[in-house]
Design a protein around this motif. Sequence first.
Motif, PDB file in Angstrom:
ATOM      1  N   GLY A 171       3.552   6.070  -5.286  1.00  0.00           N
ATOM      2  CA  GLY A 171       3.515   6.282  -6.732  1.00  0.00           C
ATOM      3  C   GLY A 171       2.554   7.392  -7.101  1.00  0.00           C
ATOM      4  O   GLY A 171       2.894   8.312  -7.847  1.00  0.00           O
ATOM      5  N   ILE A 172       1.337   7.338  -6.535  1.00  0.00           N
ATOM      6  CA  ILE A 172       0.345   8.363  -6.860  1.00  0.00           C
ATOM      7  C   ILE A 172       0.819   9.729  -6.355  1.00  0.00           C
ATOM      8  O   ILE A 172       0.699  10.733  -7.058  1.00  0.00           O
ATOM      9  CB  ILE A 172      -1.027   8.003  -6.257  1.00  0.00           C
ATOM     10  CG1 ILE A 172      -1.475   6.641  -6.796  1.00  0.00           C
ATOM     11  CG2 ILE A 172      -2.064   9.057  -6.604  1.00  0.00           C
ATOM     12  CD1 ILE A 172      -2.729   6.119  -6.154  1.00  0.00           C
ATOM     13  N   SER A 222       3.897  10.837  -5.982  1.00  0.00           N
ATOM     14  CA  SER A 222       4.916  11.465  -6.824  1.00  0.00           C
ATOM     15  C   SER A 222       4.327  11.835  -8.174  1.00  0.00           C
ATOM     16  O   SER A 222       4.762  12.806  -8.792  1.00  0.00           O
ATOM     17  CB  SER A 222       6.153  10.580  -6.970  1.00  0.00           C
ATOM     18  OG  SER A 222       5.804   9.314  -7.428  1.00  0.00           O
ATOM     19  N   GLY A 223       3.304  11.095  -8.637  1.00  0.00           N
ATOM     20  CA  GLY A 223       2.625  11.486  -9.867  1.00  0.00           C
ATOM     21  C   GLY A 223       2.041  12.881  -9.742  1.00  0.00           C
ATOM     22  O   GLY A 223       2.242  13.737 -10.597  1.00  0.00           O
ATOM     23  N   ILE A 253       0.832  -1.202   0.000  1.00  0.00           N
ATOM     24  CA  ILE A 253       0.000   0.000   0.000  1.00  0.00           C
ATOM     25  C   ILE A 253       0.866   1.252   0.000  1.00  0.00           C
ATOM     26  O   ILE A 253       0.565   2.236  -0.679  1.00  0.00           O
ATOM     27  CB  ILE A 253      -0.973  -0.042   1.195  1.00  0.00           C
ATOM     28  CG1 ILE A 253      -1.979  -1.161   0.936  1.00  0.00           C
ATOM     29  CG2 ILE A 253      -1.673   1.288   1.390  1.00  0.00           C
ATOM     30  CD1 ILE A 253      -2.898  -1.440   2.077  1.00  0.00           C
ATOM     31  N   ALA A 264       3.663   1.526  -1.499  1.00  0.00           N
ATOM     32  CA  ALA A 264       4.147   1.713  -2.868  1.00  0.00           C
ATOM     33  C   ALA A 264       3.094   2.390  -3.736  1.00  0.00           C
ATOM     34  O   ALA A 264       3.391   3.314  -4.486  1.00  0.00           O
ATOM     35  CB  ALA A 264       4.542   0.373  -3.472  1.00  0.00           C
ATOM     36  N   VAL A 265       1.837   1.925  -3.621  1.00  0.00           N
ATOM     37  CA  VAL A 265       0.773   2.523  -4.435  1.00  0.00           C
ATOM     38  C   VAL A 265       0.631   4.010  -4.108  1.00  0.00           C
ATOM     39  O   VAL A 265       0.634   4.872  -4.999  1.00  0.00           O
ATOM     40  CB  VAL A 265      -0.578   1.822  -4.181  1.00  0.00           C
ATOM     41  CG1 VAL A 265      -1.657   2.441  -5.044  1.00  0.00           C
ATOM     42  CG2 VAL A 265      -0.465   0.341  -4.475  1.00  0.00           C
ATOM     43  N   THR A 270       2.790  15.256  -7.499  1.00  0.00           N
ATOM     44  CA  THR A 270       3.769  16.321  -7.272  1.00  0.00           C
ATOM     45  C   THR A 270       4.524  16.663  -8.552  1.00  0.00           C
ATOM     46  O   THR A 270       4.839  17.820  -8.785  1.00  0.00           O
ATOM     47  CB  THR A 270       4.809  15.929  -6.204  1.00  0.00           C
ATOM     48  OG1 THR A 270       5.312  14.637  -6.516  1.00  0.00           O
ATOM     49  CG2 THR A 270       4.216  15.905  -4.825  1.00  0.00           C
ATOM     50  N   LEU A 271       4.792  15.656  -9.390  1.00  0.00           N
ATOM     51  CA  LEU A 271       5.592  15.943 -10.578  1.00  0.00           C
ATOM     52  C   LEU A 271       4.790  16.695 -11.636  1.00  0.00           C
ATOM     53  O   LEU A 271       5.348  17.267 -12.559  1.00  0.00           O
ATOM     54  CB  LEU A 271       6.147  14.639 -11.176  1.00  0.00           C
ATOM     55  CG  LEU A 271       7.267  14.017 -10.349  1.00  0.00           C
ATOM     56  CD1 LEU A 271       7.720  12.714 -10.958  1.00  0.00           C
ATOM     57  CD2 LEU A 271       8.436  14.980 -10.235  1.00  0.00           C
ATOM     58  N   LEU A 272       3.452  16.699 -11.507  1.00  0.00           N
ATOM     59  CA  LEU A 272       2.644  17.443 -12.472  1.00  0.00           C
ATOM     60  C   LEU A 272       2.515  18.902 -12.070  1.00  0.00           C
ATOM     61  O   LEU A 272       2.080  19.731 -12.847  1.00  0.00           O
ATOM     62  CB  LEU A 272       1.245  16.818 -12.590  1.00  0.00           C
ATOM     63  CG  LEU A 272       1.192  15.442 -13.253  1.00  0.00           C
ATOM     64  CD1 LEU A 272      -0.214  14.899 -13.258  1.00  0.00           C
ATOM     65  CD2 LEU A 272       1.727  15.520 -14.678  1.00  0.00           C
TER      66      LEU A 272
END
Lengths: 356, 353
Positions: free
Chosen positions: B182-183, B185-186, B176, B178-179, B188-190
Motif C-alpha cells: 500500500g505504501i 503504491s502510494g 506486512i 499488504a502494508v 509511486t502514484l504521487l
Amino acid sequence: MSVIEQPKGIDFGRPMRAVRWFGDAVSHRLDVRTISVCLVLLAIALAVALVTLASGEYQVPLPDVVKALLGQAEGRIHMVVVEWRLPRTALALILGAALGMGGAIFQSLTRNPLGSPDIIGFDAGAYTGALVVIILLQGGYYAIAGGALAGGLCTALLVYVLAYSRGVQGFRLIIVGIGVSAMLTSLNTWMLLRAKLEVAMAAAIWGAGTLNGLGLDRLGPAALILAVLIPLALLMSRPMAQLELGDDAARALGVNAERTRLALLVLGVALTATVTATAGPIGFVALAAPQLARRLTGSAGVSMLPAAAMGALLLAAADYLAQRAFAPTQIPVGIVTVSLGGVYFVWLLLREARRQ
Amino acid sequence: MSLTATSQDLARQDARRPGVAQTNALRLGWLLLAIAVLAAVLVASIAVGSKDIPVSTVFDALFAYDDSDDHAIIQALRVPRTMMGLAVGAALGMAGALIQALTRNPLADPGILGVNAGAAFFVVLAVGLFGLTSIQGYIWFAFLGAIVTTVLVYAVGSAGRGGATPVRLTLAGVAIGAVLGGISSGITLLNPTTFDRMRQWGAGSLVAPGYETLWAVLPFIAIGLVISMLVARPLNAVALGDDLAAALGANMARTRALVVVATTLLAGAATAAAGPIGFVGLMVPHVARWIVGPDQRWIFLFTVVLAPILLLTADIVGRVVMRPGELQVGIVTAFVGAPVLIALARRRRVSGL
C-alpha cells in the motif's frame, strides 16, 4: 401495526426481541446486541461523514454543514457542502456498505475469514477490463466502468467454472482464484508497460481504487443499483446463515444448497462490481468489515447488516484520511484501506500471540 | 486458519505418495536426464533471440572467440543473461522448496514471507526518495528490503509462546506485505518518475548488461544453497509434524531459523537481481516431488536442476513470441505457472473448508 415483545418459552442465550406486524401475519426476531451495534456504527459513520463534509481547503463550521444538508444554507456554503462534497461522502458510505456485504457473503461461502471478492479474481479481472478500455480503446468513464464490469464478471465466471467439479468447494475456489488472478496481474503489468506514462499512471490510480473527483453523475447510478442489491442481500442473510451449517443441514431446513450458493455468489459479485465500476477496486474493506463486525456483535458467523454498517464506517473514515492525510494532495482511498487493513492484521496477530 | 489446515492435510497425503522413480539408481538416471535437458536449454538460451544464431557459432563463440558480431552478441549479452537465468532459477526454485517443506504447505511460495513486497518497497524508497537511477544501485536496496521484511515477518509470526508456526508465518507475511504494498503504491502514484521505474522493475527480467549483477548476488545464492543442503535431513523429520520431529531429535527452532535465513538469502538475491518473478518456486518442487517422492534431499537436488530449466525456457519463450519485441520473463512464468496451480487444485480430492 407492529408489536415488539420479549420472546417467551425459548432461551436464545442472548437478549432477543420478537417483532410482530399486522397482528401475527409477519413476525421476526431481533438480536438486541446486533441491532445496537449496527445503530452505533451507523451513528459513528454519519459523524465521520459530517466531519469530512466540514473539512477541506475551505473549512465549513459543523452547524453550517447541518444547515446546508437540511437545505437552509445558501450561496457558497451550499455549493461547497452539498454540490461538491456530499456526492463523494455519500458514495463512501454506500460503497463501503456494499463492500462489507460482499465480503460477508464471500467469507460465509468460503467459510474462511480471508475470503473476499478478490479471491475469485474479481478485482484483477476488473482491472484488466478497465486497462483494456483505458489503454487500448482510450474509452471514457462509462466505457471504463463497462470494461471493469465485463472483466470482473468474466473472471469470476471463469474461476467458478474452473473450480467446479461436482459442486464448488471453498478451498478449490481460493486456489483457482489465486492462479487466475496471477495470470491477469501479469497481463496487467504488461499492458501498463506498453502504455504511455501518463495513460499508465491514470490507469494505475484507477487500479488503486479512488473516490477523488467523483460527483453527482457517479452517485446516481451507483445509488440506484445498490438500492436494489442491498435489500436483496439482506433478504438472503437468513439462507446464508443456514448454508453455514453445512449443505445437508441446510437442505434439511428447506434450503436448496447449490442454488442458494449460486445466488449468493452472484449477489456478492454484483455488490463488489458496482463498487469497482464506480471507484475502482478498493481493497481490504470487504476483508476486514465482516470480521470486525462479528467481534463487536459477538455472533457465531459473519452477518450482513453489521458488516454493511462497519463497511460504511471504514470507507468513510479511510476517505477522510485519503483527503486530509497529505493535503492538499489527495491520495487514492484504496491505498489507505490496504495499508490500514494490513496494520489491523498485524495487530490481530500480535494480540493473539499475547493471549496464548 | 482453515485454508492452511486443509493444505497441510494435502501435504500429508502428498508426503506419503511415492515418486515415479522409486529406487536411488532410477533417481540418479532421472537426475542425469534433467542435467542433459538443462545443458540443451542453456545452449538454446544462447542461440535463440531476436537474432537467431546457429548452434555451431554458439560453441565457436564460447571456445574459439573471434570478435565477429555474433560472437560479440553471445559474449556480451546472451551468456550473461543465460548465467543469470541459471543462478536466479536455482535460487527461486530452492527458496520455494525450502518454504514448502518448512510450512508443510504445498502451495507456499517465497513471496509469502514478504520477500517481493519488501524488495519492491525498498526499491521504491531508493527511487522515490533518494533518486537512484541505475539498476546496479537497486540491487542492494532490494536485497536489504527482502531481508528486513523477512526478519519483520518472522518476528511478528513468532511472537508469543506458540513460536513461528506455518499459519502465523503465512498470515504475518500477507499482512506486512499488504502494508508495504500500500505504501509503495502510494509513493509511486504521487511521482511519475518513480512510477515509470517501478513498472519496469515490477515485470521481472533477466536482462542485465555484463556480469556485474550476477557477481554481486552469486555469493548469497551459493551460501543459501549450501545451507539448504544441510537442512534437508532435519526437514524430512519436519514432514512428520513438529512434535514427532522434536521426538526424533530434530532441533526445530534451529531448523526453522536456518530455513528462513536460506530462503531470505536465495529469494532476496534472486529478486534483487531480476525483480519479482513468481511461480518458479511454487511449481518446481512439485515436479521434483512427483519424480522422486517425499525425500527432501532428492527433492532439493532435483529442484536446483529443474528450476533453471523452467526459468530459462520461459525466458526463451518470452523472446520468441513477440518478435522483435520481448515479453518479460516474470510475465511468462505467471502464464505457465497459473494453469499448473489450477490443475493441481483440480486434480486432488479435497475436503471442504
